[in-house]
Design an enzyme around this catalytic site. Structure first.
Site, PDB file in Angstrom:
ATOM      1  N   ASP A  76      44.542  35.102  36.616  1.00 46.62           N
ATOM      2  CA  ASP A  76      45.660  35.393  37.510  1.00 46.62           C
ATOM      3  C   ASP A  76      46.980  35.372  36.735  1.00 46.62           C
ATOM      4  O   ASP A  76      47.351  34.351  36.159  1.00 46.62           O
ATOM      5  CB  ASP A  76      45.703  34.360  38.643  1.00 46.62           C
TER       6      ASP A  76
ATOM      7  N   TYR B  62      55.670  35.893  34.883  1.00 49.89           N
ATOM      8  CA  TYR B  62      55.196  34.911  33.914  1.00 49.89           C
ATOM      9  C   TYR B  62      55.495  35.332  32.473  1.00 49.89           C
ATOM     10  O   TYR B  62      55.357  34.525  31.554  1.00 49.89           O
ATOM     11  CB  TYR B  62      53.690  34.685  34.052  1.00 49.89           C
TER      12      TYR B  62
ATOM     13  N   LYS C 252      51.193  40.718  39.585  1.00 45.13           N
ATOM     14  CA  LYS C 252      52.038  40.704  40.782  1.00 45.13           C
ATOM     15  C   LYS C 252      53.327  41.483  40.578  1.00 45.13           C
ATOM     16  O   LYS C 252      53.842  41.585  39.460  1.00 45.13           O
ATOM     17  CB  LYS C 252      52.377  39.260  41.175  1.00 45.13           C
TER      18      LYS C 252
ATOM     19  N   HIS D 262      54.601  39.483  44.986  1.00 45.46           N
ATOM     20  CA  HIS D 262      54.729  38.085  44.562  1.00 45.46           C
ATOM     21  C   HIS D 262      55.313  37.181  45.649  1.00 45.46           C
ATOM     22  O   HIS D 262      54.926  36.026  45.791  1.00 45.46           O
ATOM     23  CB  HIS D 262      55.596  38.008  43.301  1.00 45.46           C
TER      24      HIS D 262
END
Length: 306
Positions: A48, A53, A84, A128
């Site tokens: 994931d 990130y 996302k 997200h």
């Protein structure tokens, strides 16, 4: 290790998702490739990620290196890759560009003489969070639906959506594809019974992030008692609780031994009584941000940190 790595959950998209996922939030890009590679070697098949990130390409590179190992028998279709759409990319045009950018990263790092390195598609793309406005949220969903039709993405879903945000989407006249999952923070001290019940009713799979409470509840007396009784770690008890709740938990660690332990949860079951007693159904034990309560009629530019 007794965990069945082929254990899968059916999605309303017609695809399946592995029952336990490995998250990469806050893992440094410089450490992500090796961490993902190790996780896959240990047995994880569900990674994931997210644009926010800042390690998408590194995650893909870790997956590609795993698949390229000599004698490898695991196929691409056995690995589930999620990313996302961040808030700043909400809206039809921005999301279309964000999807293309995510697809561009499917080749990992460029390597001389290797022009065909590519994951080929993304298994799941999520919104997200709902923290922009109606027009941008629905424009994002329109772009995601088109990407599914084009074969670029297999499944689409949402993250951090509360019931009002889900109602907005499900009642939209442009809806063609229902969200397959809603990824939200879930654990025994944040059970969200109303939201989870709603998801069950709509055949949307709850994916649980921070199922280990970021370690903040490891000293809980009840949890400690269970760990001793079942001869398991507090993390293993919490993962089992999540699985018995019907959630898909996402765990994270950079330590190979803990990766193995977090998968080794198939050889025990919490009794019905113990399962019911762990945590508190009414506690709102959020450990970070909680966009599920973001006002449906609010409007931000999407620049939100967590």
């Amino acid at each position: 290790m007794s965990f069945k790595t082929n254990s899968l959950v059916n999605l309303n998209s017609g695809y399946t998702i592995p029952k336990i996922g490995f998250g990469v939030l806050l893992i440094k890009p410089s450490e992500t490739v090796e961490t993902v590679l190790t996780a896959l070697e240990v047995g994880y098949r569900h990674i994931d990620c997210a644009k926010y990130y800042n390690n998408e390409r590194d995650v893909v590179e870790g997956i590609l290196r795993f698949l390229e190992k000599p004698g490898q028998t695991v196929k691409r279709e056995e690995i589930f890759y999620t990313t996302k759409i961040w808030n700043l990319d909400h809206g039809y045009e921005k999301t279309t560009s964000a999807i293309d950018a995510a697809l561009d990263k499917l080749s990992g790092y460029s390597k001389e003489g290797q022009t065909n390195r590519n994951l080929g598609y993304i298994d799941l793309v999520l919104i997200h969070s709902p923290m922009t406005n109606r027009e941008r949220r629905l424009g994002t969903w329109k772009a995601l639906q088109e990407a599914v039709k084009a074969g670029k993405i297999r499944s689409i879903g949402v993250s951090n959506y509360g019931i009002p945000h889900l109602e907005e989407l499900l009642n939209w006249d442009g809806l063609v594809i229902k969200p397959a999952v809603n990824q939200i923070e879930l654990h025994p001290w944040l059970q969200r019974p109303e939201l989870v019940g709603y998801l069950r009713n709509k055949n949307i799979v709850p994916v649980a992030y921070k199922p280990l409470t970021r370690g903040k509840r490891f000293d809980d007396p009840q949890l400690a008692e269970y760990a001793k009784r079942y001869n398991k770690s507090p993390a293993q008890i919490l993962i089992k609780w999540s699985l018995q709740s019907g959630f898909v938990p996402l765990v994270k660690t950079v330590h190979a031994q803990r990766m193995k332990e977090n998968l080794d949860v198939d050889d025990f079951e919490l009794s019905a009584e113990d399962f019911d007693k762990l945590g508190d159904k009414h506690e709102n034990g959020v450990t970070g941000w909680d966009p599920t309560v973001y006002p449906i009629d609010a409007d931000t530019d999407g620049n939100v940190n967590f």
